[in-house]
Motif scaffolding. Structure first.
Motif, PDB file in Angstrom:
ATOM      1  N   LEU A  79       8.153 -18.506 -15.104  1.00  0.00           N
ATOM      2  CA  LEU A  79       8.965 -19.384 -14.277  1.00  0.00           C
ATOM      3  C   LEU A  79       9.384 -18.743 -13.025  1.00  0.00           C
ATOM      4  CD1 LEU A  79      11.479 -21.160 -16.785  1.00  0.00           C
ATOM      5  CD2 LEU A  79       9.263 -21.957 -15.829  1.00  0.00           C
ATOM      6  N   GLY A 100      12.225 -22.543 -10.983  1.00  0.00           N
ATOM      7  CA  GLY A 100      12.095 -23.211 -12.375  1.00  0.00           C
ATOM      8  C   GLY A 100      10.458 -23.948 -12.487  1.00  0.00           C
ATOM      9  N   VAL A 102       6.898 -23.692 -13.321  1.00  0.00           N
ATOM     10  CA  VAL A 102       5.624 -23.034 -14.191  1.00  0.00           C
ATOM     11  C   VAL A 102       4.618 -22.400 -13.262  1.00  0.00           C
ATOM     12  CG1 VAL A 102       3.935 -22.934 -16.000  1.00  0.00           C
ATOM     13  CG2 VAL A 102       6.136 -24.155 -16.287  1.00  0.00           C
ATOM     14  N   CYS A 155       6.147 -29.733 -15.338  1.00  0.00           N
ATOM     15  CA  CYS A 155       7.158 -28.783 -14.838  1.00  0.00           C
ATOM     16  C   CYS A 155       8.372 -29.103 -14.496  1.00  0.00           C
ATOM     17  CB  CYS A 155       6.264 -27.972 -13.362  1.00  0.00           C
ATOM     18  SG  CYS A 155       4.740 -27.691 -13.791  1.00  0.00           S
TER      19      CYS A 155
END
Length: 192
Positions: free
Chosen positions: A176, A180, A182, A192
C-alpha cells in the motif's frame, strides 16, 4: 456526591436498603459501572446484580422485577444523531420549525439536520413527505452495522494477490502506498 453510607446497617424491615437501591440505579443511569455503584452505595456486588436482574437469593420468593434498561446514549453520540435527537427533529418539524432553528436547539450544523431529513424522510401520496424518527433510527443502525466485511474478505482474487506479495516478503507498506492504494496497475479501481 450527596450520598452517604448509613452507619446503622441493622435490620430495616420491609424497606430494607430502599434508599441504597434508588441511589444505585441513579448511579447506573449516570454511567457508573455496577461495581463502582455498589462500592459508592456500600452494598455487595452480588446485591447490585440481584437488584439489576430481579432475582432474590431465597428460592421461595421472587425478587424485585428486573430493570429494563433504557437505551443508553451511544458512545458515538457526540458525532452521530441518536434516537432522542431524531424524535426532537420530528416534533419540531411537525410544529413548523425551520431546520436552522432545530439545528441550533440540538447544537448541530444545519447541514446535518438537512441531510438527516432528506435521507430519512418518507414520501407521501400527494407529493408530501413525513419524517419518522424511529424508522430513521432503524435505518441509521442498519447502515452503521458492524463488523463490516473487509475488502480482502469480500474479494478472494484481491486476497490472493496480496497474499502472494506477502509471501514474496513484501511489507504491507510496500503493498500500500501512503494513500492506501494498492500498488498494482492491473487491479480494478473498485478493489482499491
Amino acid at each position: 456526591m450527596g450520598f452517604e453510607i448509613r452507619k446503622d446497617r441493622g435490620p430495616q424491615g420491609r424497606k430494607k436498603l430502599e434508599r441504597e437501591r434508588a441511589e444505585y440505579f441513579r448511579l447506573m443511569e449516570s454511567g457508573y459501572s455496577s461495581q463502582a455503584a455498589c462500592r459508592i452505595v456500600g452494598v455487595n456486588r452480588r446485591t447490585g446484580k440481584r437488584w439489576r436482574n430481579g432475582t432474590n437469593p431465597t428460592s421461595g420468593r421472587p425478587g424485585a422485577p428486573p430493570v429494563t434498561e433504557a437505551p443508553r446514549p451511544s458512545l458515538l453520540s457526540g458525532r452521530y444523531l441518536n434516537e432522542s435527537d431524531r424524535i426532537h427533529i420530528a416534533d419540531r418539524l411537525r410544529e413548523g420549525a425551520s431546520l436552522r432553528t432545530i439545528a441550533a436547539e440540538l447544537g448541530r450544523s444545519p447541514s446535518t439536520i438537512s441531510r438527516e431529513v432528506r435521507r430519512n424522510r418518507t414520501e407521501g401520496a400527494r407529493n408530501d413527505w413525513h419524517y419518522r424518527p424511529h424508522a430513521a433510527q432503524a435505518r441509521a443502525n442498519q447502515r452503521r452495522a458492524r463488523p463490516k466485511p473487509g475488502k480482502l474478505v469480500a474479494n478472494p482474487e484481491l486476497r490472493g494477490i496480496v497474499q502472494s506479495w506477502l509471501e514474496m516478503k513484501w511489507s504491507p507498506e510496500q503493498i500500500l502506498d501512503e494513500g492506501g492504494v494498492v500498488l498494482f496497475e492491473g487491479l480494478p479501481q473498485s478493489w482499491c
